[in-house]
Design a protein around this motif. Sequence first.
Motif, PDB file in Angstrom:
ATOM      1  N   PHE A  51      -7.794   4.239   0.688  1.00  0.00           N
ATOM      2  CA  PHE A  51      -8.618   3.222   0.055  1.00  0.00           C
ATOM      3  C   PHE A  51      -9.774   2.864   0.972  1.00  0.00           C
ATOM      4  CE2 PHE A  51      -4.774   1.247   1.866  1.00  0.00           C
ATOM      5  CZ  PHE A  51      -5.330   0.481   2.884  1.00  0.00           C
ATOM      6  N   MET A  85       0.864  -1.174   0.000  1.00  0.00           N
ATOM      7  CA  MET A  85       0.000   0.000   0.000  1.00  0.00           C
ATOM      8  C   MET A  85       0.899   1.222   0.000  1.00  0.00           C
ATOM      9  SD  MET A  85      -1.515  -0.115   3.839  1.00  0.00           S
ATOM     10  CE  MET A  85      -0.509  -0.716   5.175  1.00  0.00           C
ATOM     11  N   LEU A 135     -12.186  -1.953  -1.230  1.00  0.00           N
ATOM     12  CA  LEU A 135     -11.027  -2.044  -2.128  1.00  0.00           C
ATOM     13  C   LEU A 135      -9.904  -2.869  -1.502  1.00  0.00           C
ATOM     14  CD1 LEU A 135     -10.848   1.518  -3.717  1.00  0.00           C
ATOM     15  CD2 LEU A 135     -11.425  -0.630  -4.845  1.00  0.00           C
ATOM     16  N   ALA A 172      -8.360  -6.257  -3.033  1.00  0.00           N
ATOM     17  CA  ALA A 172      -6.916  -6.375  -3.273  1.00  0.00           C
ATOM     18  C   ALA A 172      -6.348  -7.591  -2.568  1.00  0.00           C
ATOM     19  CB  ALA A 172      -6.196  -5.100  -2.832  1.00  0.00           C
ATOM     20  N   ILE A 192      -2.073  -1.219  -3.636  1.00  0.00           N
ATOM     21  CA  ILE A 192      -3.320  -0.517  -3.359  1.00  0.00           C
ATOM     22  C   ILE A 192      -2.945   0.890  -2.895  1.00  0.00           C
ATOM     23  CG2 ILE A 192      -3.482  -1.467  -1.028  1.00  0.00           C
ATOM     24  CD1 ILE A 192      -6.568  -1.386  -1.398  1.00  0.00           C
TER      25      ILE A 192
END
Length: 104
Positions: free
Chosen positions: A89, A64, A93, A97, A85
């Motif tokens: 988020f 992330m 989501l 992911a 990601i």
Amino acid sequence: ETFLGNSGFEVVPANGAQDAIEAFNKMPRSPDLVLTDVVMPGMSGPMLADRLLAIDPKVRILFMSGYDERQVVRRYVIDRGYRLIMKPFTLELLRQAIAATLAG
């Protein structure tokens, strides 16, 4: 952490990369997935991934980041085929992911 735990995942939180490596080594079996930030103090997420993959090449890594176009993100995450990601988020989501990363 709460969302993941409530979604049926066993979560082992770590305070930084070194803590994550220590926790990884203490686990009776490798985790199915490691969720890590790309940019962290001390050791970057890609460096952490390299260390964990040296221990278990089958572990899946989900990164992330809030830095979409930074060279480090492109070179060490996207170009190496990892899933990323972007922050901020939604929990949905994140769930998607994680599912995609676990599916390979």
